[in-house]
Motif scaffolding. Structure first.
Motif, PDB file in Angstrom:
ATOM      1  N   MET A   1     -41.396  18.220  -4.280  1.00  0.00           N
ATOM      2  CA  MET A   1     -41.639  18.231  -5.705  1.00  0.00           C
ATOM      3  C   MET A   1     -43.026  17.676  -5.975  1.00  0.00           C
ATOM      4  SD  MET A   1     -38.076  16.903  -7.312  1.00  0.00           S
ATOM      5  CE  MET A   1     -38.616  17.289  -8.942  1.00  0.00           C
ATOM      6  N   LEU A   2     -43.632  18.227  -6.954  1.00  0.00           N
ATOM      7  CA  LEU A   2     -44.935  17.742  -7.364  1.00  0.00           C
ATOM      8  C   LEU A   2     -44.782  16.893  -8.614  1.00  0.00           C
ATOM      9  CD1 LEU A   2     -46.975  21.013  -6.907  1.00  0.00           C
ATOM     10  CD2 LEU A   2     -46.845  19.067  -5.357  1.00  0.00           C
ATOM     11  N   PHE A   3     -45.358  15.710  -8.554  1.00  0.00           N
ATOM     12  CA  PHE A   3     -45.390  14.829  -9.716  1.00  0.00           C
ATOM     13  C   PHE A   3     -46.521  13.840  -9.496  1.00  0.00           C
ATOM     14  CE2 PHE A   3     -42.233  13.262  -6.747  1.00  0.00           C
ATOM     15  CZ  PHE A   3     -42.587  11.929  -6.574  1.00  0.00           C
ATOM     16  N   PRO A   4     -47.026  13.236 -10.564  1.00  0.00           N
ATOM     17  CA  PRO A   4     -48.133  12.291 -10.411  1.00  0.00           C
ATOM     18  C   PRO A   4     -47.773  11.158  -9.450  1.00  0.00           C
ATOM     19  CG  PRO A   4     -47.800  12.826 -12.717  1.00  0.00           C
ATOM     20  CD  PRO A   4     -46.640  13.417 -11.949  1.00  0.00           C
ATOM     21  N   ASP A   5     -48.682  10.809  -8.585  1.00  0.00           N
ATOM     22  CA  ASP A   5     -48.542   9.707  -7.635  1.00  0.00           C
ATOM     23  C   ASP A   5     -47.440   9.915  -6.598  1.00  0.00           C
ATOM     24  OD1 ASP A   5     -50.650   8.256  -8.826  1.00  0.00           O
ATOM     25  OD2 ASP A   5     -49.279   7.380 -10.286  1.00  0.00           O
ATOM     26  N   ASN A   6     -47.142  11.184  -6.269  1.00  0.00           N
ATOM     27  CA  ASN A   6     -46.102  11.432  -5.271  1.00  0.00           C
ATOM     28  C   ASN A   6     -46.547  11.060  -3.858  1.00  0.00           C
ATOM     29  OD1 ASN A   6     -47.811  13.524  -4.675  1.00  0.00           O
ATOM     30  ND2 ASN A   6     -46.249  15.105  -4.670  1.00  0.00           N
ATOM     31  N   ASP A   7     -47.780  10.631  -3.699  1.00  0.00           N
ATOM     32  CA  ASP A   7     -48.261  10.203  -2.393  1.00  0.00           C
ATOM     33  C   ASP A   7     -48.299   8.680  -2.251  1.00  0.00           C
ATOM     34  OD1 ASP A   7     -50.312   9.871  -4.225  1.00  0.00           O
ATOM     35  OD2 ASP A   7     -51.886  10.563  -2.879  1.00  0.00           O
ATOM     36  N   ARG A   8     -47.666   7.987  -3.142  1.00  0.00           N
ATOM     37  CA  ARG A   8     -47.626   6.529  -3.099  1.00  0.00           C
ATOM     38  C   ARG A   8     -46.657   6.041  -2.030  1.00  0.00           C
ATOM     39  NH1 ARG A   8     -48.723   3.782  -8.586  1.00  0.00           N
ATOM     40  NH2 ARG A   8     -48.045   2.097  -7.265  1.00  0.00           N
ATOM     41  N   PRO A   9     -46.872   4.839  -1.516  1.00  0.00           N
ATOM     42  CA  PRO A   9     -45.906   4.275  -0.572  1.00  0.00           C
ATOM     43  C   PRO A   9     -44.517   4.202  -1.195  1.00  0.00           C
ATOM     44  CG  PRO A   9     -47.915   2.985  -0.584  1.00  0.00           C
ATOM     45  CD  PRO A   9     -48.021   3.977  -1.721  1.00  0.00           C
ATOM     46  N   GLY A  10     -43.516   4.557  -0.434  1.00  0.00           N
ATOM     47  CA  GLY A  10     -42.142   4.528  -0.922  1.00  0.00           C
ATOM     48  C   GLY A  10     -41.629   5.880  -1.353  1.00  0.00           C
ATOM     49  N   VAL A  11     -42.512   6.852  -1.525  1.00  0.00           N
ATOM     50  CA  VAL A  11     -42.096   8.211  -1.874  1.00  0.00           C
ATOM     51  C   VAL A  11     -42.084   9.010  -0.581  1.00  0.00           C
ATOM     52  CG1 VAL A  11     -42.665  10.304  -3.172  1.00  0.00           C
ATOM     53  CG2 VAL A  11     -43.077   8.060  -4.183  1.00  0.00           C
ATOM     54  N   MET A  12     -40.900   9.520  -0.217  1.00  0.00           N
ATOM     55  CA  MET A  12     -40.803  10.271   1.026  1.00  0.00           C
ATOM     56  C   MET A  12     -39.711  11.319   0.931  1.00  0.00           C
ATOM     57  SD  MET A  12     -39.111   7.235   3.371  1.00  0.00           S
ATOM     58  CE  MET A  12     -39.775   7.896   4.834  1.00  0.00           C
ATOM     59  N   LEU A  13     -39.718  12.238   1.855  1.00  0.00           N
ATOM     60  CA  LEU A  13     -38.674  13.255   1.899  1.00  0.00           C
ATOM     61  C   LEU A  13     -37.348  12.600   2.256  1.00  0.00           C
ATOM     62  CD1 LEU A  13     -40.551  16.099   3.798  1.00  0.00           C
ATOM     63  CD2 LEU A  13     -40.044  15.970   1.353  1.00  0.00           C
ATOM     64  N   ALA A  14     -36.274  13.077   1.638  1.00  0.00           N
ATOM     65  CA  ALA A  14     -34.950  12.493   1.864  1.00  0.00           C
ATOM     66  C   ALA A  14     -34.542  12.579   3.331  1.00  0.00           C
ATOM     67  CB  ALA A  14     -33.923  13.198   0.982  1.00  0.00           C
ATOM     68  N   GLY A  15     -34.881  13.687   3.975  1.00  0.00           N
ATOM     69  CA  GLY A  15     -34.548  13.838   5.386  1.00  0.00           C
ATOM     70  C   GLY A  15     -35.223  12.789   6.258  1.00  0.00           C
ATOM     71  N   ALA A  16     -36.449  12.422   5.914  1.00  0.00           N
ATOM     72  CA  ALA A  16     -37.153  11.381   6.665  1.00  0.00           C
ATOM     73  C   ALA A  16     -36.490  10.026   6.464  1.00  0.00           C
ATOM     74  CB  ALA A  16     -38.619  11.328   6.238  1.00  0.00           C
ATOM     75  N   ALA A  17     -36.108   9.721   5.231  1.00  0.00           N
ATOM     76  CA  ALA A  17     -35.417   8.457   4.955  1.00  0.00           C
ATOM     77  C   ALA A  17     -34.107   8.394   5.725  1.00  0.00           C
ATOM     78  CB  ALA A  17     -35.169   8.306   3.460  1.00  0.00           C
ATOM     79  N   ASP A  18     -33.390   9.508   5.761  1.00  0.00           N
ATOM     80  CA  ASP A  18     -32.120   9.563   6.488  1.00  0.00           C
ATOM     81  C   ASP A  18     -32.354   9.389   7.987  1.00  0.00           C
ATOM     82  OD1 ASP A  18     -29.347   9.864   6.774  1.00  0.00           O
ATOM     83  OD2 ASP A  18     -29.538  12.019   7.080  1.00  0.00           O
ATOM     84  N   ARG A  19     -33.383  10.010   8.521  1.00  0.00           N
ATOM     85  CA  ARG A  19     -33.670   9.883   9.958  1.00  0.00           C
ATOM     86  C   ARG A  19     -34.016   8.441  10.324  1.00  0.00           C
ATOM     87  NH1 ARG A  19     -36.211  14.017  13.968  1.00  0.00           N
ATOM     88  NH2 ARG A  19     -34.637  15.139  12.821  1.00  0.00           N
ATOM     89  N   TYR A  20     -34.847   7.773   9.518  1.00  0.00           N
ATOM     90  CA  TYR A  20     -35.162   6.365   9.775  1.00  0.00           C
ATOM     91  C   TYR A  20     -33.886   5.524   9.772  1.00  0.00           C
ATOM     92  CZ  TYR A  20     -40.263   6.635   9.473  1.00  0.00           C
ATOM     93  OH  TYR A  20     -41.585   6.894   9.712  1.00  0.00           O
ATOM     94  N   ALA A  21     -33.012   5.770   8.805  1.00  0.00           N
ATOM     95  CA  ALA A  21     -31.779   4.990   8.699  1.00  0.00           C
ATOM     96  C   ALA A  21     -30.863   5.219   9.895  1.00  0.00           C
ATOM     97  CB  ALA A  21     -31.062   5.340   7.394  1.00  0.00           C
ATOM     98  N   GLN A  22     -30.679   6.470  10.288  1.00  0.00           N
ATOM     99  CA  GLN A  22     -29.744   6.787  11.360  1.00  0.00           C
ATOM    100  C   GLN A  22     -30.305   6.464  12.745  1.00  0.00           C
ATOM    101  OE1 GLN A  22     -26.690   7.364  10.428  1.00  0.00           O
ATOM    102  NE2 GLN A  22     -27.476   7.326   8.341  1.00  0.00           N
ATOM    103  N   ALA A  23     -31.568   6.761  12.982  1.00  0.00           N
ATOM    104  CA  ALA A  23     -32.144   6.577  14.316  1.00  0.00           C
ATOM    105  C   ALA A  23     -32.580   5.138  14.597  1.00  0.00           C
ATOM    106  CB  ALA A  23     -33.338   7.521  14.498  1.00  0.00           C
ATOM    107  N   PHE A  24     -33.084   4.461  13.550  1.00  0.00           N
ATOM    108  CA  PHE A  24     -33.678   3.151  13.776  1.00  0.00           C
ATOM    109  C   PHE A  24     -33.007   2.027  12.992  1.00  0.00           C
ATOM    110  CE2 PHE A  24     -37.108   6.363  14.074  1.00  0.00           C
ATOM    111  CZ  PHE A  24     -37.290   6.312  15.451  1.00  0.00           C
ATOM    112  N   GLY A  25     -32.037   2.355  12.138  1.00  0.00           N
ATOM    113  CA  GLY A  25     -31.377   1.324  11.334  1.00  0.00           C
ATOM    114  C   GLY A  25     -32.287   0.715  10.289  1.00  0.00           C
TER     115      GLY A  25
END
Length: 69
Positions: A1-25
């Motif tokens: 999705m495009l929106f202002p400041d979508n490149d700020r820290p903390g904005v990420m693809l849901a799949g990436a957030a899920d991978r960090y949670a599942q693979a690395f806790g």
């Protein structure tokens, strides 16, 4: 999705957030908002909730009736 400041820290693809949670806790945040355009977002939301994150909102931008739950 495009929106202002979508490149700020903390904005990420849901799949990436899920991978960090599942693979690395690693929780990529305590309070999560998911912007969805596919059915897979609901599975990611459940996975992140199971990893201890608070899903504040899941916003599905598709027209009503175009998705299955």
């Amino acid at each position: 999705m495009l929106f202002p400041d979508n490149d700020r820290p903390g904005v990420m693809l849901a799949g990436a957030a899920d991978r960090y949670a599942q693979a690395f806790g690693v929780a990529c945040g305590r309070h999560v908002v998911i912007a969805a355009n596919s059915d897979s977002a609901y599975g990611v939301a459940e996975s992140l909730r199971g990893a201890g994150m608070n899903i504040v909102a899941l916003v599905d931008r598709r027209a009503r009736g175009r998705y299955r739950r």
